[in-house]
Design an enzyme around this catalytic site. Structure first.
Site: not given
Lengths: 630, 630
Positions: B299, B395
């Protein structure tokens, strides 16, 4: 020696390859590559095998040397690949020094085998207790596979059973451990499947075939044996694995083994699976260079049309694995398209893995590089090959070594009543067909020139088919026999069949037109939009900074209508056909994003394209396969 | 309530944001988004917090409930983010039910804290012995950071110290453990740095600032504390970390904390680092949508110009983190370019993270999607948002919740003698400046229209500057006061300064021309070659299959010279300005690679572009931001 894949007795193979004892590459393109391997790569790789402790590991395992084995992931397999390459190279062109080194290495291997057949230097000494514990990551069966391939090549090249005996004992052990009714294990890294089937072909021991079949068919079972992951091709039973998935080398070695299994078993459901895999790979997962495994993460196949130019991984070993699979698919099917794929990857994405001088090697083969420094995690490969792999995992350098050393074995084929020419190279071949000994003498400057002359020399008049592959790119090919049109259809992507009673001195000429072509990609390969790749014959080209000094390669464009000339340049990159054309420097944009009209031509520019395989053999710089057109 | 970032007392900040108690968004674009969060997202997220055991975890940790805590990576932090969002939303538009839920959650959190200050439900019960053992992966300090941010927002919104006390006790514990002279720890995931500095701003306790400074400056030391890896921003001391590297959210949270540290410490070497990071990100690592973190693997940020459209990760949380950093950079520097980046990411790459109805969420925000099924490992995101995140790591959904709920706090700013308007929205603001209470009443249909009217209402005549941001894209902006040209320079990418003695009823009009622009990318962003992205004002557009039925989006091209009309369409996607133009269907190519001329137009086609943030709110299909031009 026989070819390293010998399907001459395989009941469901369509053809078999003429062995290296029947073929000689006498000059031209592949001779130069093979010579670089034999003269430079193999001697240097031998030194690396010694320097990094890989050779000593066998002596330590044998109790002949003190010390701890040096840890390399599947480090023995690098040695085995080197032996395979050396065996082929020695056959092809015996050099006493290389032969002596090979003998030394083989002797060390032999001594390291335990009486029960076990051999793997990683799991000796303190780590002996870990044997066969972690089949997913341990690479034990994989390494055994490379032992077998080395042993079969060594046996075929030298006639000596010294290494073959080691491989047979190892296979016996593997059968006792993992055969029918025993532990249902299989390896995290496919490789042993095709090796065991080749050992079966060499020794006739059907247990090897049986074990290979188990290793293949145990994948994707419930509960999973190899973690259940697509990365390891353990997500579905083999017949339901219909698209290339996960780690590219693993996938393609597995498919190679499956193709071998089909050729021995005739199970058509295997061929159904293989054809689905093949179609998906060729239509959606293959770089124009024959590179495969687009994704850095996991050295893996991407999704359909996920074929980035800059961040593709395209491991050298994956292109080699594709060539191996394509070769087996060709033997199994006789489809010229398989040879097309093999040719595309050998001349481009695999060959780029080694420098022209044979000294340095690539793992990663991007289709675009900005010429910047090598940074960890840059995901763009490097614009410099390296000779430093052996300190870590060395897989690609010895893999390209054995691939090029065994080239003679995949040029020609034979089937009942027919001789096949798959690949064009300055070479000669001898075979027995229609009751006669026939020599073929092929003269060509291929791939730089599409003119091929084949003298057919039967010992006496003999009727058989000569099958000449017309590459998929070769539109307008013409075939003549003794100066007269041969009357055979020369359809691109098929074998032209010349069926006649051949007489000594008959001369076949095959003319493959080699215009420079602007290749375009399917629109879903979105990063190739508005770009072309230049190809001529089987060779794919690229631009390099070295030929465009002072400019930024990313701002060059080829003119849509410009002629592209092709000419052999003996002083360029060891002698290649280079392409020259007219282009422009596009008006630069400094901002990352800016509004405005399409960039205009700011200045004319000379464009030079060189073969992709030869990139990064001059000074550091940028490279680009897909060139903007305007 | 004060803004969630309050720099009104920060000695080295250039300005501070007007608090949410000073600003009200009364209608228009952001009101609709905030209402969707308040009415739909937050109630549903509360249910998810309960369903997945996250709320019970606090009760179990408190000994008030039997059972085992449900394991979620940093699961407490999702609850804290929800509380932060709820506190902002309740302030903005009190709803008794939401308030009651917030009170319930805050009470549960309070009870879970141990007398010594420890609070983290993951490390309770059987796992209590693992506390503070693995700072790299444990997310303990990170989770404490979110606790602090929730507590500060809760305190500012409600005036209650209930949650603030918990945060203060946790910070005390962290200082005892990791303060000067104690264990030199820092967290694998930055976050607590900016939180601790905000706690310092709220309580005045300098130990919080000191601890934040240590957490930041301990990175990149020898021996490494966080693994030494660039992925975790531990590869070099903070002042030598000059380009965005590694995990994007971690990197941008760290830079946010560093910016806060600069505003408190005035250490100009920090600002040097921040500016280098900023320049590299804006010039080489930012998608046109404001997406960041181009790479799936980790990521993470890619290399310079590594900005793929199809395989970009562009996590919603990373765009949010960029907005947070840009906001702090704006407060630290007063540079309008920071607000430009913040606006770009908020209107596009962050907002695409939530559906129009507030029910479903994206992690990954690609710039191109083929509309295919969601496959594991497809590296292309999905063309469907999901509500299923809470079973795993949650998240992004609560992160976009708190971001949108706190929007009012980042529209306006203030500095000595000046009021600033950063972002345009139908809103009002009140501030005390030049000894007078001043109200600003802003009326606009922004971003659909560039006409902005601001009524300035000082309680009596007062001389101060009104600083209006002229966005970087706004060429030809005009400013009038009471119908007369204001005489202030309206330079794109700068604040126009209107300095005068303001009287009640003065009316400022700002006209931002909003032509549709064809954006082009720097030539090194090679996948954008020959393509344009359409933008109008701050909104970036895309094509969707829903507007182009029956065709393959990858074969559509926009005509180079075609007019592009823009019109508000109330029934489309909840009311958006859509773009309409003329294009063509390009001649398709079936083969992966084929020679030939450039594809020609096969048929005319109507082109419709819709805002990128609103994609995937209709039926499944393909999407494309960068559109071929021909």
């Amino acid at each position: 020696m026989k070819s390293v894949v010998d399907t001459s007795s395989s009941p469901f193979a369509k053809l078999w390859g003429l062995g290296m004892d029947q073929v000689r590459i006498e000059g031209g393109f592949w001779r130069a590559r093979m010579d670089a391997i034999r003269r430079t790569s193999l001697p240097w790789q031998y030194e690396e095998i010694k320097r990094t402790g890989r050779l000593d590991n066998f002596l330590i395992a044998a109790g002949l040397k003190e010390g701890k084995v040096s840890p390399h992931l599947a480090g023995d397999s690098d040695v085995y690949k080197w032996v395979e390459a050396a065996a082929c190279a020695c056959w092809d062109n015996a050099e006493p020094e290389l032969k002596a080194r090979m003998d030394e290495v083989v002797a060390a291997i032999e001594k390291a085998q335990e009486p029960g057949g076990y051999i793997n230097t990683t799991f000796t000494g303190a780590r002996a207790g870990e044997r066969w514990k972690d089949l997913i990551h341990g690479h034990e069966i994989y390494t055994g596979g490379h032992l077998i391939q080395a042993a079969v090549a060594h046996h075929r090249a030298t006639g000596s059973r010294q290494l073959l005996n080691v491989a047979v004992k190892w296979a016996d052990l593997a059968y006792r451990l993992f055969g029918p009714g025993e532990r249902p294990g299989t390896c995290g890294h496919p490789e042993a499947e095709m090796a065991l089937i080749e050992l079966f072909r060499e020794t006739g021991d059907r247990r090897c075939l049986e074990l290979a079949s188990l290793f293949i068919q145990r994948r994707g079972q419930q509960p999973p044996l190899v973690g259940g992951s697509p990365y390891l091709q353990d997500h579905a039973p083999i017949r339901l694995q219909t698209t290339p998935t996960g780690h590219a080398v693993r996938q393609l070695y597995l498919l190679s083994g499956l193709t071998d299994l089909f050729m021995e078993s005739g199970d058509v459901s295997f061929m159904d699976t293989l054809r689905q895999q093949w179609r998906n790979l060729c239509a959606k997962k293959l770089a124009v260079t024959g590179g495969v495994g687009a994704r850095y993460q996991g050295e893996a196949f991407g999704a359909d049309y996920e074929l980035p130019n800059r961040t593709c991984y395209n491991e050298t070993c994956a292109s080699i694995a594709l060539a191996q699979w394509a070769w087996r698919m060709l033997l199994a099917s006789g489809d010229a398209g398989c040879a097309d794929v093999m040719e595309r990857t050998l001349f481009n994405g695999a060959l780029s893995g080694v420098s022209l001088d044979g000294r340095t090697f690539y793992y990663t083969n991007p289709l675009e590089h900005d010429g910047g420094e090598d940074l960890a995690g840059s995901h763009r490969g490097s614009c410099r090959r390296t000779s430093q792999h052996w300190d870590h995992t060395a897989c690609c350098p010895p893999n390209i070594g054995r691939t090029l050393a065994s080239m003679p074995g995949c040029l020609y084929g034979q089937s009942q009543g027919a001789l096949w020419v798959h690949h064009y190279a300055d070479s000669s071949a001898t075979a027995q067909t229609a009751g006669a000994r026939v020599q073929l003498r092929q003269r060509t400057e291929y791939p730089w020139d599409g003119q091929i002359e084949i003298r057919v020399e039967p010992e006496r008049e003999a009727a058989f088919e000569l099958r000449l592959r017309v590459p998929g790119w070769a539109r307008g090919a013409q075939i003549a026999v003794n100066g007269q049109p041969a009357g055979a259809e020369a359809r691109p992507g098929a074998y032209a069949i010349l069926s006649r009673a051949w007489r000594p001195g008959d001369c076949v000429t095959l003319s493959l037109p080699m215009p420079v072509e602007r290749l375009r990609a399917h629109p879903r390969v979105s990063c190739c939009h508005g770009r072309v790749a230049l190809a001529r014959g089987p060779v794919v080209y690229c631009l390099e900074s070295a030929d465009h000094p002072g400019g930024d390669l990313s701002q060059l464009a080829l003119l849509k209508e410009a002629e592209i000339s092709a000419g052999f340049e003996p002083d360029l990159l060891g002698g290649v056909v280079a392409l020259r054309s007219q282009g422009v420097v596009m008006q630069g944009q400094q901002a990352l994003y800016a509004p405005g009209a399409a960039p205009k031509a700011a200045a004319p520019a000379d464009i030079t394209a060189v073969p992709y395989f030869a990139w990064a053999n001059r000074e550091r710089g940028a490279m680009e396969v897909w060139i903007p057109e305007m």
